[in-house]
Design an enzyme around this catalytic site. Structure first.
Site, PDB file in Angstrom:
ATOM      1  CE  LYS A  41       1.962  -7.668  -7.312  1.00 52.73           C
ATOM      2  NZ  LYS A  41       2.178  -6.170  -7.373  1.00 52.73           N
ATOM      3  CE  LYS A  53      -1.254  -3.494 -13.969  1.00 49.98           C
ATOM      4  NZ  LYS A  53      -2.441  -2.921 -13.310  1.00 49.98           N
ATOM      5  CE  LYS A  62       6.430  -1.612 -11.029  1.00 46.48           C
ATOM      6  NZ  LYS A  62       5.522  -0.532 -11.535  1.00 46.48           N
TER       7      LYS A  62
HETATM    8  P1  TYM Z   1      -1.403  -1.348  -9.362  1.00 48.65           P
HETATM    9  O1  TYM Z   1      -1.905  -0.820 -10.750  1.00 48.65           O
HETATM   10  O2  TYM Z   1      -0.461  -2.167  -9.390  1.00 48.65           O
HETATM   11  O3  TYM Z   1      -2.649  -2.204  -8.904  1.00 48.65           O
HETATM   12  C1  TYM Z   1      -4.172  -1.662  -8.525  1.00 48.65           C
HETATM   13  C2  TYM Z   1      -4.797  -2.105  -7.392  1.00 48.65           C
HETATM   14  O4  TYM Z   1      -4.824  -3.489  -7.667  1.00 48.65           O
HETATM   15  C3  TYM Z   1      -4.263  -4.233  -6.296  1.00 48.65           C
HETATM   16  N1  TYM Z   1      -3.553  -5.593  -6.984  1.00 48.65           N
HETATM   17  C4  TYM Z   1      -3.642  -6.838  -6.043  1.00 48.65           C
HETATM   18  N2  TYM Z   1      -4.568  -7.013  -5.283  1.00 48.65           N
HETATM   19  C5  TYM Z   1      -4.353  -8.261  -4.975  1.00 48.65           C
HETATM   20  N3  TYM Z   1      -3.705  -9.352  -5.456  1.00 48.65           N
HETATM   21  C6  TYM Z   1      -2.991  -8.974  -6.486  1.00 48.65           C
HETATM   22  N4  TYM Z   1      -2.189  -9.982  -7.145  1.00 48.65           N
HETATM   23  C7  TYM Z   1      -3.054  -7.433  -6.985  1.00 48.65           C
HETATM   24  N5  TYM Z   1      -2.228  -7.004  -7.764  1.00 48.65           N
HETATM   25  C8  TYM Z   1      -2.668  -5.629  -7.655  1.00 48.65           C
HETATM   26  C9  TYM Z   1      -3.226  -3.478  -5.960  1.00 48.65           C
HETATM   27  O5  TYM Z   1      -2.839  -3.578  -4.281  1.00 48.65           O
HETATM   28  C10 TYM Z   1      -4.190  -1.895  -6.199  1.00 48.65           C
HETATM   29  O6  TYM Z   1      -4.738  -1.688  -5.002  1.00 48.65           O
HETATM   30  N6  TYM Z   1       0.597   2.416  -7.201  1.00 48.65           N
HETATM   31  C11 TYM Z   1      -0.612   1.872  -7.377  1.00 48.65           C
HETATM   32  C12 TYM Z   1      -1.537   2.712  -8.105  1.00 48.65           C
HETATM   33  C13 TYM Z   1      -1.799   3.717  -7.439  1.00 48.65           C
HETATM   34  C14 TYM Z   1      -2.539   4.193  -6.267  1.00 48.65           C
HETATM   35  C15 TYM Z   1      -2.418   5.679  -6.068  1.00 48.65           C
HETATM   36  C16 TYM Z   1      -3.386   3.508  -5.319  1.00 48.65           C
HETATM   37  C17 TYM Z   1      -1.340   5.250  -7.794  1.00 48.65           C
HETATM   38  N7  TYM Z   1      -1.707   6.032  -6.936  1.00 48.65           N
HETATM   39  C18 TYM Z   1      -3.188   6.417  -5.168  1.00 48.65           C
HETATM   40  C19 TYM Z   1      -4.343   3.969  -4.402  1.00 48.65           C
HETATM   41  C20 TYM Z   1      -4.069   5.327  -4.175  1.00 48.65           C
HETATM   42  C21 TYM Z   1      -0.249   0.538  -8.275  1.00 48.65           C
HETATM   43  O7  TYM Z   1       0.575   0.482  -9.099  1.00 48.65           O
HETATM   44  O8  TYM Z   1      -1.319  -0.054  -8.263  1.00 48.65           O
END
Ligand code: TYM
Length: 345
Positions: free
Chosen positions: A204, A207, A121
């Site tokens: 991947k 968004k 990032k």
């Molecule tokens: P984020 O918002 O990027 O994504 C949310 C969840 O979606 C999953 N994900 C995917 N899974 C499969 N293929 C993809 N292309 C894909 N893109 C996203 C992510 O693995 C995630 O499970 N840091 C985290 C959010 C967070 C969090 C937490 C998660 C903050 N605190 C505590 C678990 C526990 C994040 O940015 O996810």
């Protein structure tokens, strides 16, 4: 990987999604669909829209508010029931940020420097990145541990962050001679733990990808979904007789995985069904399945978004329930660390 957390902690699931931009098919298959399954299994489930994580990069305030409500609508439309799961936005429960500060003092600089997501990032501009973006995984550890959550369903890309949350729990427990925090288990399961871009099977689905054609958004209508699948990059070969025939065919493998996850079958089953067929046959079948599964969610999201006050009410109620779990855990953490708490409320 899936160590069982210490026996004194009962099973409690926590997970979060950033409300920056819209939810994608990756979020849905890698996370949201599995959140619903965990809830329906009767496990205690706490789900959070992590708006404090979102602001580690600048967000337009009005767009952030809209995206947070829209993500909440996505959770509800996908099947999260606020009577059975706790659903809220992170900033309404200040215990997250308070525990994150303590974890800022537990985690080591070197641990955070190794985080590949920060490197990706921040890229070459690490000096200009916010301090929040660097410390992001500490807040994530706090999200989980402030509830003594034991299991965290996520997609593959969050694995390193969850390992850091384990390291923080272990170091805290060690430094203060306690077993207060559980060592969390990441739950990375299913056919779609890593949904890839529709334009490039090595990237991947995200968004933040500049090309909207690279992803399916939960806000896409039936036409958009079908059109994106029709245009998805593939190769000229038919689908093979066995799964290992997809080796080196990242785009084909991705579409097979998406089909499997949407249909709740294994990738092997998809191959058994479509072996020998070309994408001319497979893509329309996938488009039909995707529209069948996603269009009702899309329609329900639109309906829910017509009443933002009701969404805010649900988030507020979820936050109050979350706060009631988090407060005593934070208070005990303060005692363990040696912070005096003598103020009467
Ligand atoms: P984020 O918002 O990027 O994504 C949310 C969840 O979606 C999953 N994900 C995917 N899974 C499969 N293929 C993809 N292309 C894909 N893109 C996203 C992510 O693995 C995630 O499970 N840091 C985290 C959010 C967070 C969090 C937490 C998660 C903050 N605190 C505590 C678990 C526990 C994040 O940015 O996810």
């Amino acid at each position: 990987m899936n160590d069982t957390p210490a026996a004194q902690f009962s099973k409690r699931i926590f997970s979060g999604i950033q409300p920056s931009g819209g939810l994608t098919l990756g979020n849905y298959l890698g996370a949201l669909k599995r959140f619903v399954a965990a809830q329906d299994d009767g496990v205690e489930t706490i789900y959070c829209l992590v708006d404090l994580h979102a602001i580690t990069v600048w967000q337009d305030p009005a767009k952030l508010r809209h995206a947070t409500r829209e993500a909440a609508a996505g959770f509800l439309a996908a099947g999260i029931d606020p009577a059975r799961s706790i659903l809220f936005n992170q900033s309404q429960v200040s215990a997250h940020a308070e525990l994150a500060w303590i974890f800022n003092c537990v985690a080591r600089m070197g641990w955070l420097r190794r985080m590949t997501q920060f490197k990706d990032k921040a890229g070459k501009h690490a000096e200009e990145a916010s301090v929040g973006l660097f410390a992001y995984p500490n807040l994530m550890a706090a999200d989980i541990l402030v509830y003594h959550a034991t299991h965290v369903p996520v997609g593959e890309d969050q694995k390193q962050h969850l390992e850091l949350a384990r390291d923080i729990a272990i170091k805290f427990n060690h430094d203060f001679g306690t077993e207060f925090f559980p060592v969390v288990a990441p739950v990375i399961e299913g056919a779609a733990t890593r949904v890839m871009s529709l334009r490039d099977g090595t990237k991947k689905m995200s968004k933040s990808d500049p090309s909207d054609q690279s992803r399916i958004n939960l806000t896409d209508d039936a036409d958009a979904i079908a059109q994106k699948i029709r245009k998805a990059r593939t190769d000229p070969e038919p689908l093979p007789e066995a799964l290992d025939g997809l080796e080196g065919r990242a785009e084909a493998r991705n579409l097979v995985n998406i089909y499997a996850a949407l249909a709740d079958i294994s990738a092997d089953d998809v191959i058994a069904q479509f072996a020998g067929q070309g994408f001319g046959a497979f893509k329309p079948a996938l488009a039909e399945l995707a529209v069948d599964k996603l269009a009702p969610i899309n329609a329900e999201m639109r309906r829910l978004m017509r009443d933002p006050a009701e969404i805010d009410r649900i988030l507020g109620e979820g936050a109050a329930r979350a706060d009631a779990i988090a407060r005593p855990i934070l208070a005990r953490t303060h005692e363990i660390v040696g912070l005096i708490r003598s103020r009467t409320p």
